[in-house]
Design a protein around this motif. Structure first.
Motif, short mmCIF file in Angstrom:
data_model
loop_
_atom_site.label_atom_id
_atom_site.label_comp_id
_atom_site.label_asym_id
_atom_site.label_seq_id
_atom_site.Cartn_x
_atom_site.Cartn_y
_atom_site.Cartn_z
N GLN A 1 0.83 -1.20 0.00
CA GLN A 1 0.00 0.00 0.00
C GLN A 1 0.87 1.25 0.00
O GLN A 1 1.96 1.26 0.55
CB GLN A 1 -0.91 0.02 1.24
N VAL A 2 0.34 2.27 -0.64
CA VAL A 2 1.02 3.56 -0.70
C VAL A 2 0.09 4.60 -0.12
O VAL A 2 -1.11 4.62 -0.42
CB VAL A 2 1.39 3.93 -2.15
N GLN A 3 0.62 5.46 0.71
CA GLN A 3 -0.15 6.57 1.25
C GLN A 3 0.38 7.88 0.67
O GLN A 3 1.59 8.08 0.57
CB GLN A 3 -0.05 6.62 2.79
N LEU A 4 -0.54 8.74 0.30
CA LEU A 4 -0.19 10.04 -0.25
C LEU A 4 -0.87 11.12 0.58
O LEU A 4 -2.09 11.05 0.80
CB LEU A 4 -0.66 10.16 -1.71
N VAL A 5 -0.10 12.09 1.01
CA VAL A 5 -0.65 13.16 1.83
C VAL A 5 -0.31 14.50 1.19
O VAL A 5 0.87 14.86 1.07
CB VAL A 5 -0.11 13.12 3.27
N GLU A 6 -1.36 15.21 0.76
CA GLU A 6 -1.17 16.52 0.15
C GLU A 6 -1.24 17.61 1.19
O GLU A 6 -1.89 17.47 2.23
CB GLU A 6 -2.24 16.80 -0.92
N SER A 7 -0.60 18.73 0.89
CA SER A 7 -0.67 19.91 1.75
C SER A 7 -0.37 21.14 0.91
O SER A 7 0.10 21.02 -0.23
CB SER A 7 0.33 19.80 2.91
N GLY A 8 -0.66 22.30 1.48
CA GLY A 8 -0.32 23.54 0.82
C GLY A 8 -1.48 24.29 0.20
O GLY A 8 -1.30 25.40 -0.31
N GLY A 9 -2.66 23.70 0.22
CA GLY A 9 -3.80 24.39 -0.33
C GLY A 9 -4.28 25.52 0.57
O GLY A 9 -3.79 25.68 1.69
N GLY A 10 -5.22 26.30 0.07
CA GLY A 10 -5.76 27.38 0.86
C GLY A 10 -6.45 28.42 0.02
O GLY A 10 -6.73 28.19 -1.16
N LEU A 11 -6.69 29.56 0.62
CA LEU A 11 -7.35 30.69 -0.05
C LEU A 11 -6.28 31.66 -0.52
O LEU A 11 -5.45 32.12 0.28
CB LEU A 11 -8.31 31.38 0.92
N VAL A 12 -6.30 31.98 -1.79
CA VAL A 12 -5.31 32.86 -2.39
C VAL A 12 -6.01 33.88 -3.26
O VAL A 12 -7.02 33.57 -3.90
CB VAL A 12 -4.30 32.06 -3.25
N GLN A 13 -5.46 35.08 -3.30
CA GLN A 13 -6.03 36.11 -4.16
C GLN A 13 -5.61 35.90 -5.61
O GLN A 13 -4.53 35.33 -5.87
CB GLN A 13 -5.58 37.48 -3.69
N PRO A 14 -6.40 36.34 -6.55
CA PRO A 14 -6.00 36.25 -7.96
C PRO A 14 -4.64 36.93 -8.18
O PRO A 14 -4.38 37.99 -7.63
CB PRO A 14 -7.11 37.00 -8.69
N GLY A 15 -3.81 36.27 -8.98
CA GLY A 15 -2.47 36.78 -9.22
C GLY A 15 -1.42 36.25 -8.28
O GLY A 15 -0.22 36.42 -8.53
N GLY A 16 -1.85 35.61 -7.22
CA GLY A 16 -0.91 35.07 -6.25
C GLY A 16 -0.31 33.75 -6.68
O GLY A 16 -0.58 33.25 -7.79
N SER A 17 0.50 33.20 -5.80
CA SER A 17 1.17 31.92 -6.08
C SER A 17 0.95 30.96 -4.93
O SER A 17 0.66 31.37 -3.80
CB SER A 17 2.67 32.13 -6.29
N LEU A 18 1.12 29.68 -5.25
CA LEU A 18 0.92 28.64 -4.26
C LEU A 18 1.81 27.48 -4.60
O LEU A 18 2.07 27.21 -5.79
CB LEU A 18 -0.54 28.20 -4.31
N ARG A 19 2.31 26.77 -3.56
CA ARG A 19 3.05 25.55 -3.81
C ARG A 19 2.38 24.41 -3.04
O ARG A 19 2.29 24.45 -1.81
CB ARG A 19 4.52 25.65 -3.42
N LEU A 20 1.96 23.42 -3.76
CA LEU A 20 1.36 22.23 -3.17
C LEU A 20 2.43 21.16 -3.02
O LEU A 20 3.34 21.05 -3.85
CB LEU A 20 0.22 21.70 -4.04
N SER A 21 2.29 20.37 -1.96
CA SER A 21 3.22 19.27 -1.71
C SER A 21 2.44 17.98 -1.56
O SER A 21 1.30 17.98 -1.09
CB SER A 21 4.03 19.51 -0.43
N CYS A 22 3.08 16.89 -1.94
CA CYS A 22 2.48 15.57 -1.76
C CYS A 22 3.59 14.61 -1.36
O CYS A 22 4.52 14.38 -2.14
CB CYS A 22 1.80 15.10 -3.04
N ALA A 23 3.47 14.07 -0.17
CA ALA A 23 4.47 13.13 0.35
C ALA A 23 3.94 11.71 0.26
O ALA A 23 2.83 11.43 0.72
CB ALA A 23 4.82 13.48 1.78
N ALA A 24 4.74 10.84 -0.32
CA ALA A 24 4.37 9.43 -0.45
C ALA A 24 5.09 8.61 0.61
O ALA A 24 6.24 8.88 0.95
CB ALA A 24 4.70 8.92 -1.84
N SER A 25 4.41 7.57 1.08
CA SER A 25 5.02 6.65 2.04
C SER A 25 4.43 5.26 1.81
O SER A 25 3.44 5.10 1.10
CB SER A 25 4.77 7.11 3.48
#
Length: 117
Positions: A1-25
């Motif tokens: 089995q593989v587990q994937l956990v995402e993070s980094g989402g949220g509320l952002v204003q138009p024009g902004g930037s975001l970095r999402l992460s996903c760690a596998a184990s």
């Protein structure tokens, strides 16, 4: 089995930037592709970008440019950087890991990205 956990989402204003992460184990296939998909309300899930162990990337049409996928093999983590965010980027973003040969694909639980002023 593989587990994937995402993070980094949220509320952002138009024009902004975001970095999402996903760690596998877990029992991670040695040769695999990790990718990001997204699903907006009322829409089908669509592929955004993917990257192999060797660093080969693939982007969906119109996604290259504002979207950048990278990975850290030592950490079994994939990242998605989104620049110049638009309201239409609002969606749940899912991480996916699949072996390059045979075997099933695995999905994370998703992380919400909301672009709003």
């Amino acid at each position: 089995q593989v587990q994937l956990v995402e993070s980094g989402g949220g509320l952002v204003q138009p024009g902004g930037s975001l970095r999402l992460s996903c760690a596998a184990s877990g029992s991670i296939p040695s040769i695999n592709t990790m990718g990001w998909y997204r699903q907006a309300p009322g829409n089908q899930r669509e592929m955004v970008a993917s990257i192999t162990n060797g660093g080969t990337t693939r982007y969906a049409d119109s996604k290259e440019g504002r979207f950048t996928i990278t990975r850290d093999n030592a950490k079994n983590t994939v990242y998605l950087t989104i620049n110049s965010l638009r309201i239409e980027d609002t969606a749940v973003y899912y991480c996916r890991l699949a072996p390059m040969t045979t075997g099933r694909a695995y999905w994370g639980q998703g992380t919400q990205v909301t672009v709003s002023s």
